[in-house]
Design an enzyme around this catalytic site. Structure first.
Site, short mmCIF file in Angstrom:
data_model
loop_
_atom_site.label_atom_id
_atom_site.label_comp_id
_atom_site.label_asym_id
_atom_site.label_seq_id
_atom_site.Cartn_x
_atom_site.Cartn_y
_atom_site.Cartn_z
N TRP A 104 0.82 -1.20 0.00
CA TRP A 104 0.00 0.00 0.00
C TRP A 104 0.86 1.25 0.00
O TRP A 104 0.52 2.25 -0.64
CB TRP A 104 -0.98 -0.04 1.18
N ASP A 173 -2.06 6.23 6.44
CA ASP A 173 -3.06 5.27 6.00
C ASP A 173 -3.24 4.28 7.15
O ASP A 173 -2.37 3.44 7.41
CB ASP A 173 -2.56 4.56 4.74
N LYS A 197 -11.98 -2.95 6.81
CA LYS A 197 -11.11 -3.84 7.57
C LYS A 197 -11.44 -3.80 9.06
O LYS A 197 -11.61 -4.84 9.69
CB LYS A 197 -9.65 -3.49 7.32
#
Length: 362
Positions: A104, A173, A197
Site C-alpha cells: 500500500w 493510511d 477492515k
C-alpha cells in the site's frame, strides 16, 4: 442464524461485531421509525443527519479530537487518497517524505510520482521483503509532510510507535488498524482508513483532517477531489454511501459503549496477539513471517513447512468453521486477520485447531 456463523479471519471486507449486525437486521426494514430502510432514506433527511453527525462525534471522542479536526466519509476507498493527498496537500515546489513498508505504501508512492511531484522515499523495508518497520529514519525537516502506512495487511507488520517527525505533519493510511488502540491523533495532519477492515463495510473511507492542512488546498483541482469541498458540505456534496456510513456509526457506538473505548479495545487486541504469536514462536511447525518488534496485532502472517500443507490447513480450517486464513495472493502462506470484531474466543479456537493440525501433520 447465529449458530451457523463461522469464525471470520478475512482481511477485508472483514468481520463486523455481531451486536452491530443484529441491530442492522432489526432496523433494516424500518430505520429509526421512518418506515423505510436505511438504504432508502434521503441523505438530506434529519434521520441521516443524525447518523453522520453521531459518527463524527463518536470518532472525535474516541480519538480525543476537538474542533481543529474534521471527520469525512468519502467514496473511492483509501486508494483514492493516495492521489488526493499530494494533489491537495503538497504545495508546488515542495517535497514529501514517504516510508515504504509494503504494497500500500508502494501504491501511494506511485500515485505521487504520476503527478510529477517531488517525493523522497526516506526509508524502505523492501530489502527484507517488507518483513519489518524501518527505524532511526532521517526525515527532512523541510518536507511538506511525511506519509506512512500504519499497518501492512499483506506482510503482517505494524508501527508499534509512530515516528517523531518534529514539526512535519504525518499523513497516515490507517485502514487496517484504526480504532484498535489509543494514540495521539492530534499530531497527525491527516488520517485515512478504508472502513472495510476494522470499522465497517466496504464502500466508504474515513478521513480525519486537521484545519491547517485545509489551508493548503489549491483552487485548480477537480471539485470532487478537494478536501475543502467535503468539509464544507459535511461529506454530503454528493450522495454519500449511506448504508456504509450507518454501519460505521454503529461500530463506533459498539466500540464506545459496549467495549468501553480504545484502551479497553487495545487490552483485548494485546491478549489476542500474545496468544497467537506466543503459540507460533513455540512451534517448530508454524513460522511467523514478520520480524519481532514489527509484528501486526491485526494481521498475523505465518507459514507451514510447505505449500501443500498450507492448502490442507486452509481447507481443514474452513471445514472446522475457521474462514479467511489464506494469505494474500502475492505472498502465499496463511494469514489470520484478528481485527477488533474478531473476539478472543475466535483466536482461542484458531490456536486449538492449529495445535490439532500440527499433531496430525507435524
Amino acid at each position: 442464524m447465529k449458530e451457523n456463523r463461522i469464525y471470520n479471519f478475512n482481511p477485508g471486507p472483514a468481520a463486523l461485531p455481531l451486536p452491530v449486525l443484529e441491530e442492522i437486521q432489526e432496523s433494516f426494514l424500518n430505520f429509526a421509525g421512518s418506515g423505510m430502510s436505511i438504504t432508502e432514506v434521503s441523505h438530506r433527511s434529519k434521520g441521516f443527519d443524525d447518523v453522520i453527525n453521531d459518527a463524527v462525534a463518536r470518532t472525535k471522542r474516541l480519538l480525543n479530537l476537538g474542533d481543529s479536526h474534521h471527520v469525512l466519509f468519502l467514496q473511492g476507498g483509501a486508494s483514492t487518497q493516495f492521489c488526493m493527498i499530494p494533489m491537495n496537500l503538497l504545495p508546488e515546489g515542495q517535497s514529501a517524505d514517504y516510508v515504504n513498508t509494503g504494497t500500500w505504501s508502494t501504491k501511494a508512492i506511485k500515485e505521487i510520482q504520476i503527478q510529477g511531484k517531488n517525493v523522497n522515499v526516506v526509508a524502505s523495508s523492501e530489502d527484507k521483503n517488507f518483513s519489518y518497520i524501518p527505524e532511526n529514519i532521517a526525515f527532512n525537516s523541510d518536507a511538506a509532510y511525511v506519509h506512512i502506512t500504519s499497518n501492512n495487511t499483506i506482510k503482517g507488520t505494524q508501527w508499534a510507535e509512530f515516528p517523531d517527525t518534529g514539526d512535519v505533519p504525518i499523513m497516515a493510511d490507517m485502514s487496517s488498524d484504526i480504532m484498535s488502540r489509543p494514540f495521539d491523533a492530534s499530531r497527525f495532519g491527516m488520517i485515512y482508513a478504508g472502513a472495510q477492515k476494522n470499522i465497517g463495510p466496504s464502500g466508504v473511507c474515513m478521513v480525519i483532517i486537521r484545519d491547517d492542512m485545509l489551508a493548503r488546498v489549491p483552487e485548480n483541482i477537480p471539485t470532487m477531489l478537494k478536501y475543502t469541498t467535503h468539509v464544507n458540505k459535511n461529506s454530503m456534496f454528493n450522495t454519500p454511501p449511506c448504508f456504509a456510513i450507518y454501519t460505521v456509526q454503529l461500530v463506533l457506538k459498539w466500540l464506545e459503549e459496549t467495549v468501553g473505548g480504545l484502551d479497553k479495545m487495545a487490552e483485548i487486541n494485546d491478549k489476542k496477539a500474545d496468544l497467537i504469536y506466543g503459540f507460533l514462536d513455540a512451534s517448530d511447525f508454524y513460522r511467523a513471517t514478520a520480524a519481532e518488534g514489527s509484528r501486526s496485532k491485526m494481521n498475523v502472517t505465518f507459514r507451514l513447512p510447505d505449500e501443500d500443507l498450507e492448502k490442507q490447513f486452509i481447507q481443514a480450517a474452513m471445514e472446522n468453521g475457521l474462514g479467511g486464513l489464506k494469505g494474500h495472493r502475492s505472498v502465499g502462506g496463511c494469514r489470520a486477520s484478528v481485527y477488533n470484531a474478531v473476539g478472543l474466543d475466535a483466536v482461542e479456537a484458531l490456536v486449538d485447531f492449529m495445535k490439532t493440525f500440527e499433531k496430525k501433520n507435524g
